[in-house]
Design an enzyme around this catalytic site. Structure first.
Site, short mmCIF file in Angstrom:
data_model
loop_
_atom_site.label_atom_id
_atom_site.label_comp_id
_atom_site.label_asym_id
_atom_site.label_seq_id
_atom_site.Cartn_x
_atom_site.Cartn_y
_atom_site.Cartn_z
N THR A 1 1.21 -2.74 7.04
CA THR A 1 0.35 -1.89 6.91
C THR A 1 -0.90 -2.50 7.62
OG1 THR A 1 1.04 -0.89 5.05
CG2 THR A 1 -1.14 -0.28 5.70
N HIS B 1 -2.97 -12.05 -3.98
CA HIS B 1 -3.33 -11.44 -2.76
C HIS B 1 -2.07 -11.59 -2.23
CE1 HIS B 1 -5.49 -10.62 1.05
NE2 HIS B 1 -4.99 -9.69 0.66
N ASP B 2 -1.31 -10.62 -1.53
CA ASP B 2 0.03 -10.65 -1.20
C ASP B 2 -0.29 -11.45 0.28
OD1 ASP B 2 -1.37 -8.61 0.47
OD2 ASP B 2 -0.13 -6.89 -0.02
N THR B 3 -1.36 -11.58 1.00
CA THR B 3 -1.48 -12.23 2.20
C THR B 3 -1.50 -13.74 2.05
OG1 THR B 3 -2.61 -10.70 3.05
CG2 THR B 3 -2.69 -12.55 4.24
N ASN C 1 -8.83 -9.31 10.01
CA ASN C 1 -7.95 -8.03 9.50
C ASN C 1 -8.02 -7.01 10.84
OD1 ASN C 1 -7.82 -8.67 6.85
ND2 ASN C 1 -8.30 -6.78 6.18
N ALA D 1 0.83 -1.09 0.10
CA ALA D 1 0.04 0.03 -0.10
C ALA D 1 0.92 1.18 -0.02
CB ALA D 1 -0.89 -0.15 1.10
N GLY E 1 5.99 -0.27 -3.69
CA GLY E 1 6.08 -1.65 -4.66
C GLY E 1 7.67 -1.85 -4.83
N ARG E 2 7.91 -3.16 -5.10
CA ARG E 2 9.21 -3.68 -5.36
C ARG E 2 9.16 -4.88 -6.28
NH1 ARG E 2 10.03 -5.67 0.09
NH2 ARG E 2 8.10 -6.96 0.60
#
Length: 491
Positions: free
Chosen positions: A259, A236-238, A296, A15, A18-19
């Site tokens: 985050t 989804h990054d999670t 969350n 959020a 980025g990398r």
């Protein structure tokens, strides 16, 4: 290294930044290096808060160039947000940011058609005001949605620009509140009742599925030699981060920290009870038929916003000072939607403490300690609730992601949960991304094999609980009592 070692580019979009990470994987090796990092700065325009998706795409291209020749590329990002394409495949405006105000009050409109309990029983997704289903309802009368012929979630949009091929990766699709977690397919009944056209979505993809090859123009811009395949990962990054939890055979909980804090369990089947809904647990889909059963929590966003307000002081020194502040002096509900929007975070935390009759933290160290105690307390409650609701006891908590760098938070989490905490890896999402690509090429084995490789190759730190369970229980009761008072005052 042996000839069996292969190279992968993991595009990991968070959020705030980025990398592109370069990963090298062999039968007994797993190395990850940062090729390129770039900011992710949302822009407020007259219509509201928007993602600078063109800036992100430019950063991805620069990162692929910096990573050098790779055997595959995979993309993961945050959830729920999307871009709309017209009939020619052109983007219709910058994607709306999930923190935009357009979904305020929309949930009640959705529930008037599909009551909240029915929506949860069908999709298993916790209530969050920015879920895609609410975003689409808010956009129903907009010119953009009326003109749209395709909706692509953020990692799928970038994949489309890289390859020219469209798909909807399943783990991220499960955050839209339009997927049935039992069938792992669309919830056609929910979509029909809400007037959402599922033909807007491209066909579903599974992690590990091929997602095309880099276009010639992309090869020219990045200097790569084709063909370079793009592989669908847990986009989804999670989902990617949970795939990189270095768990063995033990019964474990996990907390993906950054985050947001995502705290919960990995299960074989969703928990769709009314009690689970009222506890606000979500059932998102993971690798190999798993369910990410989690809550969350606002996460380090609270501290990030404070640090920004304080002019970016040295974080190490701030955490050292915070460690000396009296524990559990003041705590707030780290899941309170009141903390969702950016701006004035130190003042808002102070106001919450004042309103609850607790000592008001004044110095940055006191505010920081309040935040970290509150996060640890939220971690404790989420993991306790998850075990009870799922009937799934655990022996250890794995903390992965950026929060593993915060030793104070890890220790406080162990203290609060009364369980050992194993912290690491820090780059869990990127590692999970790389490992799914490697698995698609016959390396790394199944999910258990991926985790064994992580245990052998990644640095991990163990934190033992230091006791004092009664103090944490009292702090939890203090928050629960305040919440009950607020509910009574609102009736």
């Amino acid at each position: 290294m042996s000839a069996a070692v292969m190279s992968y580019a993991a595009v990991d979009l968070g959020a705030s930044s980025g990398r592109v990470m370069a990963g090298r994987v062999g039968p007994d090796s797993l190395e990850l290096t940062e090729a390129h990092r770039f900011p992710n700065r949302p822009v407020r325009v007259p219509e509201g808060l928007r993602w600078d998706v063109l800036g992100l795409y430019a950063g991805v291209l620069e990162g692929l160039k910096a990573a050098g020749q790779v055997d595959s590329v995979g993309i993961d990002s945050w959830a729920v947000d999307y871009g709309l394409l017209d009939a020619d495949g052109a983007l219709l405006g910058n994607p709306v940011h999930y923190r935009d105000a357009r979904t305020e009050g929309v949930a009640e409109k959705v529930w008037a058609t599909v009551p909240a309990d029915e929506l949860y029983a069908a999709t298993g997704l916790q209530y969050a005001p920015f879920n895609t289903v609410y975003q689409l309802t808010a956009a129903r009368s907009s010119a953009q949605l009326s003109s749209a012929r395709r909706l692509l979630l953020m990692p799928d949009l970038l994949t489309y620009w890289l390859t020219g091929e469209q798909g909807t990766e399943l783990t991220n699709a499960s955050t839209t509140q339009l997927i049935d977690p039992r069938t792992r397919d669309w919830s056609y009944d929910v979509a029909s009742r809400l007037g959402i056209d599922l033909s807007l979505f491209a066909p579903l993809r599974q992690p590990g599925d091929p997602a095309g090859v880099l276009r010639e123009a992309v090869l020219e811009e990045t200097g790569l030699t084709g063909p370079v395949p793009v592989t669908a990962v847990g986009s989804h990054d999670t989902a990617s981060a949970v795939a990189a939890v270095p768990a063995g055979r033990e019964r474990f909980a996990y907390i993906c920290t950054g985050t947001w804090s995502l705290a919960g369990l990995e299960l074989d089947a969703p928990v769709l009870t009314e009690e689970s809904r009222t506890a606000n647990f979500t059932n998102e889909l993971g690798l190999d038929g798993t369910v990410r059963y989690l809550r969350n929590i606002m996460g380090l966003w609270l501290l990030q916003e404070c640090v920004r307000a304080w002019g970016d002081p040295d974080l190490g020194a701030l955490l050292l000072e915070a460690s000396k502040v009296e524990a559990l002096r003041s705590v707030v509900d780290a899941g309170d939607p009141a903390f969702l929007a950016p701006g004035r975070m130190p003042e808002r935390i102070a106001e919450a403490c004042r309103a609850s009759g607790q000592p008001v933290p004044e110095s940055p160290a006191e505010v920081t300690r309040c935040i970290l105690d509150s996060l640890a307390l939220a971690h404790r409650k989420a993991i306790q609730d998850a075990q009870r609701l799922a009937g799934h006891p655990v022996d250890v908590v794995h903390v992965v992601g950026g929060g593993t760098r915060n030793a104070l938070l890890c220790q406080l989490t162990a203290d609060a949960c009364g369980l050992p905490v194993v912290a690491g890896p820090t780059e869990a999402a990127a590692l999970g991304n790389v490992l799914v690509q490697a698995r698609a090429h016959g390396l790394a084995g199944d999910l258990a094999g991926m985790r064994r490789l992580l245990v052998r190759t990644q640095p991990l730190t163990r934190y033992e609980p230091r006791g004092g369970a009664e103090r944490w229980r009292a702090a939890q009761d203090r928050l629960a009592g305040r919440a009950a008072q607020d509910r009574l005052a609102g009736d």
